[in-house]
Design a protein around this motif. Structure first.
Motif, PDB file in Angstrom:
ATOM      1  N   SER A 262       0.806  -1.226   0.000  1.00 43.90           N
ATOM      2  CA  SER A 262       0.000   0.000   0.000  1.00 43.90           C
ATOM      3  C   SER A 262       0.837   1.274   0.000  1.00 43.90           C
ATOM      4  O   SER A 262       0.360   2.326  -0.428  1.00 43.90           O
ATOM      5  CB  SER A 262      -0.941   0.008   1.207  1.00 43.90           C
ATOM      6  OG  SER A 262      -0.202  -0.093   2.407  1.00 43.90           O
ATOM      7  N   THR A 279      -0.408   3.868  -5.262  1.00 46.63           N
ATOM      8  CA  THR A 279      -1.063   3.048  -4.238  1.00 46.63           C
ATOM      9  C   THR A 279      -2.347   2.388  -4.704  1.00 46.63           C
ATOM     10  O   THR A 279      -2.846   1.493  -4.025  1.00 46.63           O
ATOM     11  CB  THR A 279      -1.377   3.903  -3.001  1.00 46.63           C
ATOM     12  OG1 THR A 279      -2.225   4.997  -3.379  1.00 46.63           O
ATOM     13  CG2 THR A 279      -0.093   4.444  -2.386  1.00 46.63           C
ATOM     14  N   SER A 280      -2.920   2.781  -5.817  1.00 37.88           N
ATOM     15  CA  SER A 280      -4.197   2.217  -6.243  1.00 37.88           C
ATOM     16  C   SER A 280      -4.062   1.505  -7.582  1.00 37.88           C
ATOM     17  O   SER A 280      -3.174   1.807  -8.387  1.00 37.88           O
ATOM     18  CB  SER A 280      -5.264   3.307  -6.365  1.00 37.88           C
ATOM     19  OG  SER A 280      -5.047   4.097  -7.521  1.00 37.88           O
ATOM     20  N   THR A 297      -5.265  -4.656  -4.239  1.00 38.30           N
ATOM     21  CA  THR A 297      -6.670  -4.244  -4.191  1.00 38.30           C
ATOM     22  C   THR A 297      -7.368  -4.637  -5.484  1.00 38.30           C
ATOM     23  O   THR A 297      -6.719  -4.834  -6.515  1.00 38.30           O
ATOM     24  CB  THR A 297      -6.814  -2.717  -4.022  1.00 38.30           C
ATOM     25  OG1 THR A 297      -6.238  -2.068  -5.172  1.00 38.30           O
ATOM     26  CG2 THR A 297      -6.112  -2.236  -2.755  1.00 38.30           C
ATOM     27  N   SER A 302     -13.864   4.179  -7.406  1.00 32.54           N
ATOM     28  CA  SER A 302     -14.323   4.465  -6.048  1.00 32.54           C
ATOM     29  C   SER A 302     -15.767   4.050  -5.802  1.00 32.54           C
ATOM     30  O   SER A 302     -16.188   3.922  -4.655  1.00 32.54           O
ATOM     31  CB  SER A 302     -14.162   5.963  -5.750  1.00 32.54           C
ATOM     32  OG  SER A 302     -14.929   6.741  -6.671  1.00 32.54           O
TER      33      SER A 302
END
Length: 328
Positions: A262, A279-280, A297, A302
């Motif tokens: 992360s 991070t995404s 992830t 979102s």
């Protein structure tokens, strides 16, 4: 799809006969320092470090015959740490005398895989479910993800669990979670599909008891949890997402790390996995590994809208999976 993997007291762990061709021996207690021999022809080994006090066994060093230290990727959990070699083509298994130093443990047990590699490695998978959701399509998708990447999953018929296991703690040292996970066989990846975690707003899609899990050792570290409630989009299950989560947590159990953590700084030990400083998954995109099964992830926006599938594994990741202790 994962959170902190902080688990397990050792009260439910015990050895049982295995269908996997392995050698097995206790490592002597010498204040956490010792040696063991890896014979020529050994495919892989795993050291099970257990503790009855809920402390975290900690490998300070694990050195091969050439004195190279492998312990950088020690991932300890409460009551149990499993150290699997090879966890990367960059850290291959070498025959000869190995040395180790470990703290906070009760017993060390080493299992060695000596059955040879095959062109199409097979791994047994046992699904369990609490509740009435239909997970058959997700299991088919998960099996296809692995087969496309050269790993055959022998997925057995799903076993329905008692309703008392519908909601359980994410922590594997919890008595009910330990009781449930200990139902799993030691020669399989045991997937426990639960309704939800008892922790409020856990936000977890699933979690594993360590990297790796206790392959070959029956007990409370011998399976992974998948949270069905997090995979429902306006009612029905998102079968693609569910398959990816189950396959992802299975990857952890078999020894794979997140490709990127992360903070965007820490990465797995496999050189051919895409690295991303963001991070995404949306920021990283396919170019930097958002499509990899072991990205940390889901590849969603979102609002939970899917951007793309996470069904890719690299040659380095496949190298590790084929050498898993319970693979054939």
């Amino acid at each position: 799809s994962c959170g902190d993997i902080v688990t397990n007291e050792n009260t439910l762990d015990s050895e049982v006969p295995s269908n996997v061709t392995t050698g097995e021996e206790l490592l002597p207690d010498s204040s956490g320092n010792g040696f063991f021999e890896i014979q020529s022809g050994t495919i892989s080994f795993i050291i099970h470090a257990t503790s009855s006090t809920s402390s975290i066994p900690n490998f300070i060093s694990l050195r091969d015959p050439n004195k190279n230290d492998y312990s950088e990727f020690d991932y300890g959990t409460k009551g149990y740490s499993g150290f699997f070699v090879p966890y990367s083509p960059n850290y291959p298994l070498k025959s000869g005398i190995w040395s180790y130093r470990i703290l906070n443990y009760n017993e060390l047990k080493i299992k060695k895989r000596i059955n040879p590699l095959s062109n199409l490695s097979s791994i047994k998978v046992q699904p369990y479910i609490s509740g009435s959701d239909n997970i058959s399509l997700a299991l088919d998708i998960m099996k296809n993800i692995y087969s496309t990447n050269g790993i055959n999953l022998e997925v057995e018929s799903t076993i329905t669990l008692d309703n008392k296991y519908s909601d359980v703690s994410r922590y594997f040292h919890n008595s009910l979670t330990s009781e449930m996970v200990s139902l799993g066989d030691n020669d399989k990846v045991n997937l426990f599909f639960i309704n939800d975690y008892t922790e409020v707003n856990s936000g977890l899609f699933g979690n594993a008891p360590g990297i790796p899990g206790s392959q070959g050792l029956k007990g409370s570290h011998n399976g992974v949890l998948i949270n069905l409630s997090m995979h429902k989009r306006n009612g029905p299950l998102d079968n693609q997402l569910l398959a990816e989560t189950a396959g992802h947590e299975m990857g952890h159990f078999l020894g794979l790390f997140h490709t990127t953590e992360s903070n965007g700084i820490e990465h797995d030990p496999i050189s051919d996995t895409p690295k991303c400083s963001f991070t995404s998954a949306i920021q990283c995109g396919q170019q930097y590994g958002a499509d990899n099964l072991m990205f940390r992830t889901p590849w969603e926006d979102s609002l939970g809208n899917r951007i793309g599938d996470q069904d890719n594994l690299t040659e380095g990741q496949i190298y590790v999976l084929k050498r898993a202790m319970i693979a054939k």
